[in-house]
Design a protein around this motif. Structure first.
Motif, PDB file in Angstrom:
ATOM      1  N   PRO A   1     -30.763 -25.117 -56.170  1.00  0.00           N
ATOM      2  CA  PRO A   1     -31.577 -25.567 -54.910  1.00  0.00           C
ATOM      3  C   PRO A   1     -30.877 -25.893 -53.995  1.00  0.00           C
ATOM      4  CG  PRO A   1     -31.927 -27.207 -56.770  1.00  0.00           C
ATOM      5  CD  PRO A   1     -30.939 -26.356 -57.406  1.00  0.00           C
ATOM      6  N   ASP A   2     -31.395 -25.633 -52.779  1.00  0.00           N
ATOM      7  CA  ASP A   2     -30.665 -26.125 -51.703  1.00  0.00           C
ATOM      8  C   ASP A   2     -30.922 -27.605 -51.194  1.00  0.00           C
ATOM      9  OD1 ASP A   2     -29.945 -26.652 -49.017  1.00  0.00           O
ATOM     10  OD2 ASP A   2     -31.143 -25.018 -48.128  1.00  0.00           O
ATOM     11  N   LEU A   3     -29.933 -28.376 -51.307  1.00  0.00           N
ATOM     12  CA  LEU A   3     -29.767 -29.640 -51.228  1.00  0.00           C
ATOM     13  C   LEU A   3     -29.090 -30.243 -50.012  1.00  0.00           C
ATOM     14  CD1 LEU A   3     -29.774 -30.907 -54.907  1.00  0.00           C
ATOM     15  CD2 LEU A   3     -31.617 -30.831 -53.602  1.00  0.00           C
ATOM     16  N   GLY A   4     -29.216 -29.362 -48.818  1.00  0.00           N
ATOM     17  CA  GLY A   4     -28.728 -30.033 -47.818  1.00  0.00           C
ATOM     18  C   GLY A   4     -27.290 -29.405 -47.484  1.00  0.00           C
ATOM     19  N   GLY A   5     -26.320 -28.932 -48.431  1.00  0.00           N
ATOM     20  CA  GLY A   5     -25.194 -28.479 -48.207  1.00  0.00           C
ATOM     21  C   GLY A   5     -24.197 -28.931 -49.392  1.00  0.00           C
TER      22      GLY A   5
ATOM     23  N   TYR B   1     -35.317 -33.447 -57.310  1.00  0.00           N
ATOM     24  CA  TYR B   1     -35.670 -32.318 -56.702  1.00  0.00           C
ATOM     25  C   TYR B   1     -36.574 -31.774 -57.808  1.00  0.00           C
ATOM     26  CZ  TYR B   1     -35.817 -27.121 -55.666  1.00  0.00           C
ATOM     27  OH  TYR B   1     -36.155 -25.721 -55.657  1.00  0.00           O
TER      28      TYR B   1
ATOM     29  N   GLU C   1     -24.346 -28.609 -52.429  1.00  0.00           N
ATOM     30  CA  GLU C   1     -24.450 -27.867 -53.517  1.00  0.00           C
ATOM     31  C   GLU C   1     -23.495 -26.786 -53.266  1.00  0.00           C
ATOM     32  OE1 GLU C   1     -27.065 -25.997 -50.817  1.00  0.00           O
ATOM     33  OE2 GLU C   1     -26.937 -28.071 -51.703  1.00  0.00           O
ATOM     34  N   LYS C   2     -22.896 -26.531 -51.939  1.00  0.00           N
ATOM     35  CA  LYS C   2     -22.198 -25.293 -51.631  1.00  0.00           C
ATOM     36  C   LYS C   2     -20.871 -25.420 -52.156  1.00  0.00           C
ATOM     37  CE  LYS C   2     -25.181 -24.376 -47.605  1.00  0.00           C
ATOM     38  NZ  LYS C   2     -25.905 -23.325 -48.451  1.00  0.00           N
TER      39      LYS C   2
END
Length: 525
Positions: free
Chosen positions: A373-377, A399, A379-380
């Motif tokens: 999920p997208d967690l503000g970056g 989340y 995770e990238k």
């Protein structure tokens, strides 16, 4: 056909220098030798006497004393280049080597290689924009005048820089030059060498600038070649294979490195150990051989990183400082599946999803493209996930709005597993042990870059026991910790034994656990 004039800078071991000169000229090539004036007159005379009958050998126009990082290294190179350019009118290429270098291909291969591509081979990156310099001073190499050697007069070296800085004596880099930096082990065409020598005679201002820079052997030729030659005619690489340890020291090659060295996409290698007599003999014989076919696998660097990363007895690294101020939460439970065969773990976890409502995340610390999920970056990138591991996993718990979650971790992630077990939250682990056939290990070596399709069978067979040992060590390291709530599932166990492990690990019925194990080809490769 290409004919090479080797430019040899050396300072010791006259017998080895004579042997190297005889080897490199045996196929009709040339050599120009600068023997450091610090090496003594007697040693130099012995070299000259031993090579006096070899018409393919010449000596630098002048001998000087050389110091590491000093202009003297460039000046010595220029003296040797001038002598070679004058003595060997049919030399087409000039190749810089040291006394620690040896050829790893035949002379026939080298000549064909250079004939195929009319270009200069020199590593050269933008001095200011690249990160070629990893440690130490950078801009200061150029903008201050260095009259003292950091190795021999450390206090004066840094005191001189401090005084210049205080008095505002920084100087400008020559405006018509783009400063470049790279390895000093180059191979340049005759035309380029002639242009450089002409440039040194005409541009006294540039010569004066470089004479007081620090470590100019990494900038002088690199900058001038880019200034004088079209970019399309420059290959930004060295043809000499060299590696450095994580302490910044050159890797030294020994007798058992022969197969690895000749399979690299290079013409020479350094540093060859003075004691590697068998290696030197084999490489010397190879240089004059005819009709040799080379299989280029080029896995040397990745193989070195793998083997040195394993370390000695007790392994390489001690425990790290964990981010102890972060916690997953006292009432939460993290379930960890660890398995070296990722595809087996993923099949298993896919069945877990069908029988439970657990959020299940596959190898989130090992694969960049794991669905997340997208967690503000955060995770990238794998680096961010690992660096902030507890905070990151806590965000995933939040989340999914759950107190129970499952993740997969490679057995090599021992520090991750230890960190999660040290947390105040609950932790369970299912270790899935698989069988590893030689074919699987060979495929694994190729997937992770330890071998290539062209790696000789014999070299691969020597590597496989090391890989198997490494996998076994990871497994032993985990099991020796005697973790609580630890369950071991083996490929060779009975279905009832493995079902019991799964049932206890997930808190599900034996019936559901048996359904999971009924998955077709669960352990297939």
């Amino acid at each position: 056909m290409a004919r090479i004039a080797f430019i040899l800078l050396c300072h010791k071991d006259p017998e080895a220098i004579v042997q190297q000169a005889e080897r490199l000229t045996a196929a009709g090539d040339y050599i120009s030798i600068h023997f450091d004036a610090r090496g003594g007159k007697e040693a130099f005379n012995a070299i000259k006497a031993a090579l006096s009958q070899n018409s393919n050998v010449t000596f630098a126009t002048k001998r000087i004393k050389c110091g590491w990082g000093a202009w003297s290294l460039v000046q010595a190179t220029l003296y040797a280049v001038e002598a070679a350019e004058k003595a060997f009118s049919d030399a087409t290429h000039f190749y810089m080597v040291s006394g620690d270098c040896m050829s790893v291909k035949t002379a026939e291969f080298m000549h064909d290689f250079l004939d195929r591509d009319d270009a200069d081979y020199i590593e050269s990156y933008d001095f200011f924009e690249s990160d070629w310099i990893k440690t130490g001073i950078k801009e200061e190499r150029l903008v201050y005048r260095h009259l003292f050697n950091e190795r021999t007069h450390k206090w004066l070296f840094y005191k001189s820089m401090a005084i210049q800085d205080k008095l505002g004596l920084k100087r400008e880099v020559p405006p018509d030059l783009r400063m470049m930096i790279g390895s000093q082990w180059w191979c340049l065409r005759r035309r380029t060498i002639e242009w450089i020598l002409e440039f040194t005679r005409k541009r006294r201002d540039i010569m004066a600038f470089f004479r007081t820079t620090w470590i100019p052997d990494e900038t002088f030729f690199q900058t001038l070649v880019r200034h004088l030659v079209a970019d399309t005619e420059i290959r930004n690489r060295t043809l000499t294979f060299l590696m450095f340890t994580d302490y910044g020291m050159p890797v030294v090659f020994y007798n058992d490195h022969y197969d690895m060295l000749v399979s690299q996409d290079y013409l020479f290698a350094r540093k060859i150990s003075p004691d590697a007599r068998t290696l030197k003999k084999r490489l010397g014989e190879l240089f004059v051989a005819q009709n040799v076919t080379f299989k280029i696998s080029n896995e040397g660097r990745s193989l070195f990183q793998f083997l040195t990363g394993r370390g000695r007895i007790g392994r390489r690294f001690g425990q790290r400082f964990w981010e102890s101020e972060s916690t997953l939460g006292r009432d939460r439970e993290l379930l960890i599946v660890t398995c070296k065969k990722w595809h087996v773990a993923k099949r298993l976890v896919a069945e877990f999803r069908k029988k439970t409502d657990l959020p299940c995340l596959e190898y989130l610390f090992n694969e960049e493209d794991t669905p997340l999920p997208d967690l503000g970056g955060i995770e990238k990138s794998l680096w961010k996930r690992s660096r902030h591991r507890r905070a990151w996993v806590r965000m995933l718990f939040d989340y999914y709005d759950t107190d129970r979650m499952l993740i997969c971790i490679d057995p090599g992630g021992f520090d991750l597993i230890n960190d999660f077990y040290a947390d105040r939250s609950g932790t369970r682990m299912l270790d899935v042990e698989c069988d590893y056939t030689p074919d699987y290990l060979a495929g694994h070596a190729k997937r992770v870059g330890l071998a290539g399709e062209a790696t000789p069978k014999e070299a691969l067979e020597r590597l496989l026991p090391t890989i198997r040992s490494d996998i076994n060590h990871e497994a032993d390291q985990i099991r020796d910790q005697d973790y609580e709530n630890f369950y071991l599932m083996r490929e060779n166990n009975s279905d009832d034994e493995n079902a019991a492990c799964i049932a206890r690990f997930l808190d599900i019925s034996m019936e559901d656990a048996r359904d999971i194990l009924a998955t077709q080809h669960l352990f297939a490769d």
